[in-house]
Enzyme design. Structure first.
Site, PDB file in Angstrom:
ATOM      1  N   GLY B  29       0.790  -1.228   0.000  1.00 28.69           N
ATOM      2  CA  GLY B  29       0.000   0.000   0.000  1.00 28.69           C
ATOM      3  C   GLY B  29       0.816   1.269   0.000  1.00 28.69           C
ATOM      4  O   GLY B  29       0.265   2.349  -0.188  1.00 28.69           O
ATOM      5  N   CYS B 238     -28.273  -8.568 -16.170  1.00 28.21           N
ATOM      6  CA  CYS B 238     -27.671  -8.306 -17.484  1.00 28.21           C
ATOM      7  C   CYS B 238     -28.643  -8.751 -18.579  1.00 28.21           C
ATOM      8  O   CYS B 238     -29.174  -9.864 -18.549  1.00 28.21           O
ATOM      9  CB  CYS B 238     -26.352  -9.062 -17.602  1.00 28.21           C
ATOM     10  SG  CYS B 238     -25.660  -9.014 -19.267  1.00 28.21           S
ATOM     11  N   CYS B 241     -26.800 -11.919 -20.466  1.00 31.40           N
ATOM     12  CA  CYS B 241     -26.527 -13.212 -19.834  1.00 31.40           C
ATOM     13  C   CYS B 241     -27.371 -13.429 -18.584  1.00 31.40           C
ATOM     14  O   CYS B 241     -27.320 -14.501 -17.993  1.00 31.40           O
ATOM     15  CB  CYS B 241     -25.037 -13.354 -19.504  1.00 31.40           C
ATOM     16  SG  CYS B 241     -24.509 -12.404 -18.071  1.00 31.40           S
ATOM     17  N   CYS B 263     -23.483  -6.595 -18.626  1.00 29.74           N
ATOM     18  CA  CYS B 263     -22.269  -6.778 -17.824  1.00 29.74           C
ATOM     19  C   CYS B 263     -21.156  -5.865 -18.334  1.00 29.74           C
ATOM     20  O   CYS B 263     -20.916  -5.779 -19.539  1.00 29.74           O
ATOM     21  CB  CYS B 263     -21.756  -8.209 -17.941  1.00 29.74           C
ATOM     22  SG  CYS B 263     -22.748  -9.439 -17.093  1.00 29.74           S
ATOM     23  N   CYS B 269     -19.445 -12.086 -19.192  1.00 29.95           N
ATOM     24  CA  CYS B 269     -20.755 -12.116 -19.831  1.00 29.95           C
ATOM     25  C   CYS B 269     -20.780 -13.154 -20.964  1.00 29.95           C
ATOM     26  O   CYS B 269     -21.688 -13.978 -21.057  1.00 29.95           O
ATOM     27  CB  CYS B 269     -21.065 -10.734 -20.383  1.00 29.95           C
ATOM     28  SG  CYS B 269     -22.758 -10.527 -20.939  1.00 29.95           S
TER      29      CYS B 269
END
Lengths: 358, 274, 191
Positions: B29, B238, B241, B263, B269
């Site tokens: 980080g 979606c 899908c 998506c 997807c």
């Protein structure tokens, strides 16, 4: 076997690039520009691109300008991206601008100076009237040649220093910082600041330098000297051990002289702001010198109140390649983030409306 | 590619970036400065991610590049072509086939494995920059782990709006030490950062910083006990899908308010729709 | 110019350095995991192969190197193939030690620039056998045991180093061609 998907994006990019290429050439009935024409006749543009790319190569700079259709920031970007792939053979010795083959030299702080005032090939006193004879490509009148050879021209700053009026700048043997190889850390030393200014965007330097004249970090500048001319570049190859001349570059050097009230340990004197640029570039070198001096404020114990006196601010925003990339990146797709913002705004609105209805 | 080294960068530059990556992994980080180079693509268009990818990539790698979750967005196409050209490596659009995935603004929906590396393009690595624009001052705050101002800012949102009004680039605390920018991914993706099996590398070219989240590292989205972090997505399925668990793009279909949701992760997807 | 040593470096500098780097990156990302960055590299004894591979991969003219005198026979080889200048211990980015140095003699970085902490390359008698240690921290899904013949006093050295986090040194343990990393973020105790 892995594969590259061929979808709309790929075809669109190819088509866009082809269109761009065709548009760049313009009307095929008109002769194409040569790089020699650009290098020879658009010298100020070439010099600016070389400065902002940190690479002295007029032919490649001309090529970049041609490829970029005269977009000088884009041209500097092309040249920098080439520069970064070049191997390093060594570092030149410090340039001796005191031994410059001077073409232009003016000092605003003395009526006359040793070596004299030389206007050189300047536009300073032209009347800015469009010259319609250039439409017909009329040959220019012959320029007169000086009969006397140019005398030795000591730098004006050195004349002031000899009297003790100019704050001395101690010589340093330390290898200068190179911000093309290392990340800049603050507080940045003066060598790093000067390097950042030397490749900074001319418009930004100009605006920030101008701001110091309008009171945002005023430093009471006088143009101590502006000189332009050719300087030899020398290098000491490892295997030889002595300097050899590898060519020359044309430079503009500016020393601004600024009032300084003195500090706890030193009496009043003048201080210098320094500007250096490839080619004939008074504006660039002078703006750089104003900023160099403004950024010395903290070291000199002056109050730091204006943006031009803040090296972190100036240097982080002077680079036009960085700036244009980040400004223009906003045209890349951001629809994922926008979608998350839109959902958040809808949620907040729904909550506020429900509350208002209670 | 003739005239250029494998993966464009010269070896000295790769070594410099590799050293920065190793230190970044050791200090999860923390933003490690590096001597970022000019790349032949504009700053802001992925030069940091490209430099990280160029420094890690080898002939055996299979590279996937996504922007907004999709492989066929123009900048993803451009970067994928760049590496195919300068490194001659195999590319893919399948998340599961890739050994290195360079991304802008999304984490793939498919769970990543330990043998994969996710490289993020980062426009603004400093998570505190809206509170403290001076990077000198921000660096000091990180050194002292002095993060009170960030918590105050989040709490002000809650007091004023009832919720934190950050929906992307939502700040995280990495390994309980550094507040870090996850790059402008939607906050929906933040939980995927936490204890991910793959190594996550972040490259910011213009700001010349590299940072990392090692595998399985604790990554907490900043929140409060009484206002826990909540990831959001459009409420729907979606249209292609039927997925109800994926992040959705909203597509306007006409000028009378018609819209559909699909998506954002095109590979996810396509895999579901197949 | 340095004298050309008898032994070559990487046969294919671009590909070999990349492969070695990925092995080292795996090790750094998975504390205690044993990798072999360049198992067939020929190095001048008594330099461990893994130590030579790491320095060829990461050291260059921009990184200061400190060598324990015991590795003097490798000096010309390292100098020629990396170009890394030798510098005093406290300023070295890479420290190639024979035994455990005192922690306060090595660069540990600052709170603002902890990345300036040195990388300590430490040859050990064995990796994968010897005392069992327990590691935890970033890179590890759960606390993990690993075996190594670490020098006397290592547990105390590491406890002090880990307590400095984010300052500190990162250690690369080398046994012949094998290498394991202990990034400063890792906690270590006797298993």
């Amino acid at each position: 076997m892995a594969y590259v998907a061929v979808k709309g994006g790929e075809r669109a990019i190819d088509a866009a690039h082809a269109w761009r290429e065709a548009a760049r050439r313009g009307d095929p009935a008109v002769p194409a520009l040569s790089t020699a024409q650009i290098a020879g006749q658009l010298g100020r543009a070439v010099e600016r691109v070389m400065a902002e790319a940190s690479l002295h190569d007029p032919v490649l700079a001309a090529l970049a300008i041609r490829q970029a259709e005269g977009d000088l920031i884009e041209a500097a970007f092309l040249l920098r991206a080439f520069r970064t792939t070049l191997p390093r053979f060594g570092a030149a010795l410090p340039l001796e601008t005191g031994r410059m083959a001077v073409r232009r030299r003016v000092s605003a702080i003395f009526k006359d100076v040793p070596g004299g005032q030389i206007l050189g090939p300047t536009t300073d006193y032209t009347h800015r009237l469009l010259d319609f004879t250039l439409l017909d490509d009329a040959p220019p009148p012959a320029a007169p040649r000086a009969s006397d050879p140019v005398e030795a021209m000591p730098r004006v700053a050195e004349l002031l220093a000899a009297e003790g009026l100019l704050r001395p700048e101690p010589a340093s043997e330390v290898t200068p910082f190179d911000l093309t190889r290392e990340a800049l850390a603050h507080p940045a030393p003066r060598d790093a600041r000067l390097q950042g200014l030397a490749r900074g965007d001319e418009g930004f330097l100009l605006g920030m330098g101008y701001s110091t004249q309008r009171g945002y970090g005023g430093s009471h500048p006088f143009a101590g000297e502006i000189r332009m001319g050719a300087v030899s570049v020398e290098l000491v190859p490892d295997e030889l051990g002595f300097p050899i001349d590898i060519g020359e570059v044309v430079l503009t050097e500016c020393q601004m002289v600024n009032q300084f009230h003195g500090g706890k340990t030193e009496p009043a004197c003048f201080t210098a702001g320094y500007g250096l640029a490839f080619g004939q570039a008074d504006r660039r070198a002078m703006a750089m010198a104003l900023l160099d001096r403004a950024m010395q404020a903290e070291e000199l114990g002056e109050a730091v109140t204006a943006p031009a006196q803040n090296p972190e601010f100036v240097l982080a925003h002077a680079d036009n390649i960085e700036a244009t990339g980040f400004v223009e990146h906003l045209k890349l797709p951001h629809y994922v983030d926008f979608q998350s913002e839109a959902e958040a705004v809808r949620r907040l609105r729904a909550a506020a409306l429900a509350k208002a209805a209670e | 590619m003739r005239g250029y080294n494998f993966a464009y960068l010269d070896e000295q530059t790769k070594r410099m970036i590799r050293r920065a990556i190793l230190k970044a992994v050791a200090i999860p980080g923390h933003q490690v400065p590096f001597g970022g180079r000019e790349m032949p693509l504009p700053y802001g268009w992925g030069t940091g991610g490209i430099q990280v990818t160029a420094a890690i990539l080898g002939p055996q790698d299979v590279l996937k590049v996504i922007d907004q979750g999709a492989d066929d967005t123009t900048n993803a196409v451009s970067i994928r072509r760049f590496f195919a050209r300068v490194a001659g490596i195999a590319t893919t659009t399948r998340t599961t086939e890739a050994s290195v995935i360079q991304t802008r603004h999304r984490i793939p929906e498919t769970k990543l494995r330990a043998d994969q590396i996710l490289v993020y393009q980062v426009p603004q690595p400093e998570p505190l920059y809206r509170l403290e624009p001076s990077r000198v001052a921000a660096r000091r705050l990180h050194a002292l782990a002095e993060y009170g101002a960030m918590h105050v800012r989040l709490y002000e949102d809650i007091a004023r709006l009832g919720a934190v009004a950050i929906s992307y680039d939502y700040p995280v605390l990495v390994n309980r030490r550094y507040i870090t920018s996850p790059s402008p991914i939607p906050a929906f993706d933040n939980p995927k950062l936490h204890r991910m099996a793959a190594l996550q590398l972040f490259g910011a070219g213009r700001e010349k910083r590299i940072y990392a989240i090692p595998p399985y590292t604790e990554v907490r989205s900043l929140d409060f006990e009484d206002h826990p972090f909540r990831p959001h997505r459009a409420d729907g399925a979606c249209a292609l899908c039927g997925a109800r668990d994926s992040y959705l793009d909203e597509v306007l279909t006409d000028d009378r308010g018609g819209r559909m949701f699909v998506c954002s992760d095109t590979d996810y997807c396509a895999g579901r729709a197949a | 110019m340095s004298a050309v040593p008898d032994l070559p470096g990487f046969p294919d500098p671009v590909t070999d350095a990349q492969a070695a780097f990925r092995a080292i990156l795996w090790a750094q990302s998975h504390p205690g995991a044993i990798v072999a960055p360049a198992p067939t590299l020929a190095v001048p004894p008594p330099l461990p192969i893994a130590a030579g591979a790491l320095l060829l991969t990461l050291a260059d003219a921009d990184t200061g190197l400190w060598l324990d005198p015991i590795f003097a026979p490798a000096r010309a080889w390292l100098r020629f193939h990396t170009g890394a200048p030798e510098v005093p211990l406290s300023r070295a980015g890479f420290v190639l030690a024979a035994g455990l140095p005192a922690l306060d003699t090595i660069g540990l970085g600052s709170d603002e620039a902890p990345q300036d902490g040195a990388s300590l390359i430490l040859p050990v008698a064995a990796l994968g056998e010897g005392t069992r240690w327990r590691l935890s921290g970033p890179g590890l899904a759960a606390s993990t045991d690993f075996a190594a013949a670490l020098p006397e006093g290592f547990a105390a050295f590491w406890a002090a180093n880990h307590a400095l986090f984010p300052r500190g040194v990162d250690v690369f343990l080398c046994a012949g061609p094998r290498l394991a990393a202990l990034p400063r973020s890792a906690a270590l105790e006797v298993a």
